[in-house]
Every structure is written in C-alpha cells, then in structure tokens.
Design a protein around this motif. Structure first.
Motif, PDB file in Angstrom:
ATOM      1  N   LYS A  23       0.839  -1.210   0.000  1.00 51.67           N
ATOM      2  CA  LYS A  23       0.000   0.000   0.000  1.00 51.67           C
ATOM      3  C   LYS A  23       0.872   1.256   0.000  1.00 51.67           C
ATOM      4  O   LYS A  23       0.590   2.219  -0.718  1.00 51.67           O
ATOM      5  CB  LYS A  23      -0.935   0.000   1.221  1.00 51.67           C
ATOM      6  N   LEU A  24       1.932   1.274   0.809  1.00 49.39           N
ATOM      7  CA  LEU A  24       2.850   2.410   0.819  1.00 49.39           C
ATOM      8  C   LEU A  24       3.525   2.586  -0.540  1.00 49.39           C
ATOM      9  O   LEU A  24       3.694   3.710  -1.019  1.00 49.39           O
ATOM     10  CB  LEU A  24       3.905   2.244   1.913  1.00 49.39           C
ATOM     11  N   PHE A  25       3.901   1.476  -1.178  1.00 48.27           N
ATOM     12  CA  PHE A  25       4.488   1.551  -2.515  1.00 48.27           C
ATOM     13  C   PHE A  25       3.488   2.166  -3.494  1.00 48.27           C
ATOM     14  O   PHE A  25       3.836   3.019  -4.310  1.00 48.27           O
ATOM     15  CB  PHE A  25       4.913   0.153  -2.984  1.00 48.27           C
ATOM     16  N   SER A  26       2.247   1.746  -3.395  1.00 55.19           N
ATOM     17  CA  SER A  26       1.201   2.282  -4.276  1.00 55.19           C
ATOM     18  C   SER A  26       1.010   3.781  -4.072  1.00 55.19           C
ATOM     19  O   SER A  26       0.909   4.542  -5.040  1.00 55.19           O
ATOM     20  CB  SER A  26      -0.117   1.541  -4.007  1.00 55.19           C
ATOM     21  N   ILE A  27       0.990   4.214  -2.815  1.00 53.41           N
ATOM     22  CA  ILE A  27       0.783   5.638  -2.517  1.00 53.41           C
ATOM     23  C   ILE A  27       1.999   6.459  -2.942  1.00 53.41           C
ATOM     24  O   ILE A  27       1.857   7.496  -3.597  1.00 53.41           O
ATOM     25  CB  ILE A  27       0.493   5.845  -1.017  1.00 53.41           C
ATOM     26  N   GLN A  28       3.197   6.015  -2.591  1.00 49.79           N
ATOM     27  CA  GLN A  28       4.397   6.827  -2.797  1.00 49.79           C
ATOM     28  C   GLN A  28       4.968   6.742  -4.214  1.00 49.79           C
ATOM     29  O   GLN A  28       5.548   7.701  -4.687  1.00 49.79           O
ATOM     30  CB  GLN A  28       5.479   6.423  -1.797  1.00 49.79           C
ATOM     31  N   ILE A  29       4.779   5.641  -4.888  1.00 49.05           N
ATOM     32  CA  ILE A  29       5.389   5.476  -6.210  1.00 49.05           C
ATOM     33  C   ILE A  29       4.326   5.571  -7.316  1.00 49.05           C
ATOM     34  O   ILE A  29       4.431   6.410  -8.210  1.00 49.05           O
ATOM     35  CB  ILE A  29       6.135   4.123  -6.314  1.00 49.05           C
ATOM     36  N   ASN A  30       3.311   4.735  -7.242  1.00 51.48           N
ATOM     37  CA  ASN A  30       2.313   4.698  -8.314  1.00 51.48           C
ATOM     38  C   ASN A  30       1.451   5.956  -8.359  1.00 51.48           C
ATOM     39  O   ASN A  30       1.143   6.461  -9.441  1.00 51.48           O
ATOM     40  CB  ASN A  30       1.411   3.472  -8.172  1.00 51.48           C
ATOM     41  N   ASN A  31       1.014   6.458  -7.214  1.00 49.52           N
ATOM     42  CA  ASN A  31       0.106   7.622  -7.163  1.00 49.52           C
ATOM     43  C   ASN A  31       0.817   8.884  -6.680  1.00 49.52           C
ATOM     44  O   ASN A  31       0.185   9.784  -6.138  1.00 49.52           O
ATOM     45  CB  ASN A  31      -1.080   7.317  -6.251  1.00 49.52           C
ATOM     46  N   HIS A  32       2.116   8.959  -6.882  1.00 50.41           N
ATOM     47  CA  HIS A  32       2.910  10.090  -6.399  1.00 50.41           C
ATOM     48  C   HIS A  32       2.405  11.423  -6.941  1.00 50.41           C
ATOM     49  O   HIS A  32       2.226  12.380  -6.192  1.00 50.41           O
ATOM     50  CB  HIS A  32       4.378   9.877  -6.791  1.00 50.41           C
ATOM     51  N   GLU A  33       2.149  11.505  -8.234  1.00 49.11           N
ATOM     52  CA  GLU A  33       1.721  12.761  -8.858  1.00 49.11           C
ATOM     53  C   GLU A  33       0.379  13.232  -8.289  1.00 49.11           C
ATOM     54  O   GLU A  33       0.179  14.417  -8.035  1.00 49.11           O
ATOM     55  CB  GLU A  33       1.604  12.576 -10.376  1.00 49.11           C
ATOM     56  N   TYR A  34      -0.537  12.312  -8.093  1.00 49.24           N
ATOM     57  CA  TYR A  34      -1.861  12.649  -7.575  1.00 49.24           C
ATOM     58  C   TYR A  34      -1.755  13.259  -6.181  1.00 49.24           C
ATOM     59  O   TYR A  34      -2.329  14.323  -5.914  1.00 49.24           O
ATOM     60  CB  TYR A  34      -2.736  11.396  -7.561  1.00 49.24           C
ATOM     61  N   TYR A  35      -1.048  12.605  -5.288  1.00 52.34           N
ATOM     62  CA  TYR A  35      -0.946  13.094  -3.910  1.00 52.34           C
ATOM     63  C   TYR A  35      -0.085  14.358  -3.815  1.00 52.34           C
ATOM     64  O   TYR A  35      -0.307  15.203  -2.957  1.00 52.34           O
ATOM     65  CB  TYR A  35      -0.407  12.001  -2.984  1.00 52.34           C
ATOM     66  N   THR A  36       0.876  14.520  -4.709  1.00 50.35           N
ATOM     67  CA  THR A  36       1.671  15.747  -4.744  1.00 50.35           C
ATOM     68  C   THR A  36       0.805  16.935  -5.131  1.00 50.35           C
ATOM     69  O   THR A  36       0.914  18.015  -4.550  1.00 50.35           O
ATOM     70  CB  THR A  36       2.841  15.601  -5.739  1.00 50.35           C
ATOM     71  N   SER A  37      -0.072  16.749  -6.116  1.00 52.27           N
ATOM     72  CA  SER A  37      -0.952  17.856  -6.525  1.00 52.27           C
ATOM     73  C   SER A  37      -1.931  18.231  -5.412  1.00 52.27           C
ATOM     74  O   SER A  37      -2.211  19.413  -5.205  1.00 52.27           O
ATOM     75  CB  SER A  37      -1.710  17.500  -7.809  1.00 52.27           C
ATOM     76  N   ILE A  38      -2.427  17.258  -4.677  1.00 60.39           N
ATOM     77  CA  ILE A  38      -3.322  17.553  -3.538  1.00 60.39           C
ATOM     78  C   ILE A  38      -2.568  18.340  -2.472  1.00 60.39           C
ATOM     79  O   ILE A  38      -3.071  19.335  -1.946  1.00 60.39           O
ATOM     80  CB  ILE A  38      -3.899  16.251  -2.942  1.00 60.39           C
TER      81      ILE A  38
END
Length: 187
Positions: A23-38
């Motif tokens: 889950k951490l890999f998914s949040i930090q690597i796969n969805n990095h751009e999404y969470y950075t924009s938020i």
C-alpha cells in the motif's frame, strides 16, 4: 503445538507488513503525482498583487489624478483558533477605537477570508505591521484621487472599483495607465 501457534502469528504479522508495504508503494510510487498535486493545492497559494495605476498630469506637471495606496485588513478564519480570534479582536480594537466584540462577531459570522477593515490609512498601517498571527493579513487596496474634485471630470473621466478606466482620459489611455500585475506565492 506452541511452535505452530508462533509460526501462525508470525505468518499473519508478516502478511500484514507485506500488505502495508504494498500500500505504501502504491501511494508513494504509483500515485505520487496525484498526492503531490493535492498537497500543493493545500499548502501553496498564489495571490495577485495589483499594479498601481499611473498618474495623470497637465502640461505644466500639476497632478490631476493619482492613486492612493491604502490597505484592507483580512483574516483567514480557517487558520484561527478561539484564543487567536480574541487576540486579533483586542489588537484591532486598540488600533481603530472600536469594541473588541465588533471584530469577534464579524470573524465568527464569516467564512474563510473575512474583511475586517477597508481602506486603512498608511498611518494606521504602521501599527498593524508589528502584529503577527497566522491567518491575519493585509492586502493593498488602491483609491483613485482627483485633487481638483469634479473640475475637469468630463475630460479626465473616472475609474471603477477595480481601477479600470470608464470614461474620458482614464478610459482612452487605460492600457498605458494600468501597470503590470505581479504575483506573490505563499506557502
């Protein structure tokens, strides 16, 4: 028997850590751009700094129209707690000789950015600059001044509340009199 229980518990704990790692890999690597924009939308803001309008002079250099630079006082209610609201109210009541309840009622009844004082003079601004609380900010608020009043107003024209030329010379030379706005990035 005890070894099988220990192994079962270790296996369950290991599976939980593997799932947590995925889950951490998914949040930090796969969805990095999404969470950075938020995070950027929540933490960074850009405020437009309005340019001061140019001065109009006659052929002898006498000023016919100029811009007076006043300020308006705001608070961001989302950044204030009860103690800070009281602090802002008490401070502004001493500067502007108003009751502290006037400001606290205004803050409590509003949402987000709340205008507390409009067109504050430069003399009062010196008192405000020493005060610092998160969510308390000052914004420039220009006023167009015509020293000779309505004399020549049919030629000079006038501006609206956004300092855009509406009539006369103010409208004819609006592009020249209007400066270039700037931006201030706030984190």
């Amino acid at each position: 028997m005890n070894n099988s229980r220990v192994l079962l518990i270790l296996f369950i704990v290991l599976v939980c850590f593997v799932l947590l790692g995925l889950k951490l890999f998914s949040i930090q690597i796969n969805n990095h751009e999404y969470y950075t924009s938020i995070a950027n939308r929540q933490q960074n803001k850009t405020h437009k700094l309005r340019a001061e309008r140019g001065t109009i002079k006659d052929r002898h250099g006498a000023v016919l129209s100029y811009t007076k630079s006043d300020v308006s006082v705001f608070v961001d209610k989302r950044m204030l707690n009860r103690r800070e609201i009281d602090s802002v109210s008490n401070f502004l009541s001493t500067v502007f000789d108003k009751n502290p309840e006037y400001y606290s009622d205004k803050i409590n009844s509003g949402r987000n950015n709340i205008l507390l004082e409009k067109k504050v003079s430069k003399e009062d601004l010196h008192n405000l600059e020493s005060f610092f609380v998160d969510g308390f900010f000052i914004q420039e608020d220009f006023t167009r001044i015509y020293p000779y009043g309505s004399l020549g107003s049919h030629v000079l024209g006038y501006v609206d509340d956004k300092c855009d030329g509406i009539y006369g010379i103010e409208k004819q030379y609006d592009e020249i009199l209007t400066g270039t706005d700037g931006y201030k990035h706030i984190e």
